[in-house]
Design an enzyme around this catalytic site. Structure first.
Site, mmCIF file in Angstrom:
data_model
loop_
_atom_site.group_PDB
_atom_site.id
_atom_site.type_symbol
_atom_site.label_atom_id
_atom_site.label_comp_id
_atom_site.label_asym_id
_atom_site.label_seq_id
_atom_site.Cartn_x
_atom_site.Cartn_y
_atom_site.Cartn_z
ATOM 1 N N ILE A 12 45.223 60.218 71.629
ATOM 2 C CA ILE A 12 45.603 58.972 70.979
ATOM 3 C C ILE A 12 46.560 58.228 71.911
ATOM 4 C CG2 ILE A 12 45.205 59.691 68.590
ATOM 5 C CD1 ILE A 12 48.057 60.477 68.305
ATOM 6 N N ASP A 13 46.640 56.913 71.741
ATOM 7 C CA ASP A 13 47.437 56.091 72.645
ATOM 8 C C ASP A 13 48.905 56.511 72.649
ATOM 9 O OD1 ASP A 13 45.175 54.594 73.165
ATOM 10 O OD2 ASP A 13 45.651 53.055 71.678
ATOM 11 N N MET A 14 49.592 56.160 73.714
ATOM 12 C CA MET A 14 51.001 56.505 73.870
ATOM 13 C C MET A 14 51.836 56.033 72.675
ATOM 14 S SD MET A 14 53.614 55.578 77.002
ATOM 15 C CE MET A 14 53.692 53.808 76.696
#
Length: 306
Positions: A136-138
């Protein structure tokens, strides 16, 4: 050796900027060094970093063979939601990158898990991404499953391929969604111009389906739940922006200026993950509690509404 031919909408770009967008995992300073060292040529001639591209230019870039750095275990706290001999499900915080990449070789979830698990991580994805089957994105928080052995890794990879893993997110979006629920069915691929973005207008987009439903309305904002059928890069962010409701705090696909300056990136939380356990064959569903910033935001929106 990589080769590119410049089309009309790329003409006029500086070559260092153009290549840093094409090679999204490389920094602009790295690209500039390659240009300086003459690893980049245009129409069979070396150029400078400020060279402006012309229609029809042929750009060739040779990437020196990179040695993968040793990824070291780091004593970073990990919020563990579930763990057994095969898998570990963690609640990823904001601002944490999932696995090492150029520019982020330390402080990642992988560094933390290597400290916690020792050598108990699947080696299928190599030394840079041990145990990682999805990410998942930062700036997205929430549940993420990591594999401790190759058996678990192969099982979960197959479940991802078959779209059988249940993934439910919650988000706050701009605007008042009129429908109670809906489906966004639009292929996603690399943005045709801004190469670090994804888009529903890409020529070779891959199937992407997002189901959403309204949880609460706040006038100018809506609290929603999204369930993924597919798992494309930035899928929820791109899909919600495509129907006029970008995620609150998302400066890539939404307004550049966020009305709540304390937010760090998009307001998106991976709440639920459901899998068939690779060893027992039983369904396992884990929920990640909302992070503090999300709870505080919802409280504030409720007060503003009232």
């Amino acid at each position: 050796m990589k080769e590119y031919f410049i089309v009309e909408n790329q003409a006029g770009d500086r070559i260092d900027r153009y290549l840093s967008e094409e090679l999204e995992d490389r920094s602009r300073s790295y690209i500039q060094k390659l240009i300086k060292d003459q690893y980049v040529i245009v129409n069979d001639k070396p150029v400078k970093a400020n060279y402006r591209l012309s229609l029809g230019d042929r750009v060739e870039i040779e990437l020196p063979e990179a040695k993968e750095p040793d990824i070291v275990p780091e004593d970073i706290p990990v919020d563990i939601l579930y763990e057994d001999q095969d898998i570990i499900i963690v609640n990823k915080p904001k601002q944490m990158v999932v696995h090492p990449a150029p520019g982020h070789y330390t402080g990642t979830l992988v560094n933390a898990l290597m400290y916690h698990c020792g050598s108990e991580l699947s080696g299928i994805n190599g030394t840079m991404r041990p145990g990682i089957v999805h990410r998942i994105d930062m700036d997205t928080t929430g549940s993420l499953v990591v594999c401790k052995n190759d058996m678990a890794h192969q099982s979960l990879s197959e479940q991802l391929k078959e779209h059988s893993i249940r993934r439910i997110y919650v988000a706050v979006v701009h605007g008042n969604i009129k429908e109670e629920s809906g489906i966004v069915n639009a292929p996603i691929g690399r943005h045709p111009v801004e190469r670090k973005k994804m888009s529903i207008h890409a020529k070779n987009g891959r199937e992407a389906v997002t189901h959403f439903k309204v949880l609460q309305r706040f006038g100018d904002y809506t609290y929603i739940q999204c369930e993924l059928e597919t798992g494309r890069t930035h899928q929820i962010r791109v899909h919600m922006a495509s129907i006029g409701h970008p995620l609150l705090g998302d400066e890539v696909y939404g307004p550049r200026k966020c009305p709540f300056p304390y937010l760090q990136g998009q307001t998106l939380h991976a709440k639920t993950i459901g899998i068939i356990h690779p060893r027992t064959g039983e369904y396992l569903e884990i929920n990640a509690p909302l992070p503090d910033y999300f709870i505080q935001l919802l409280d504030r929106l409720r007060k503003l509404k009232n």
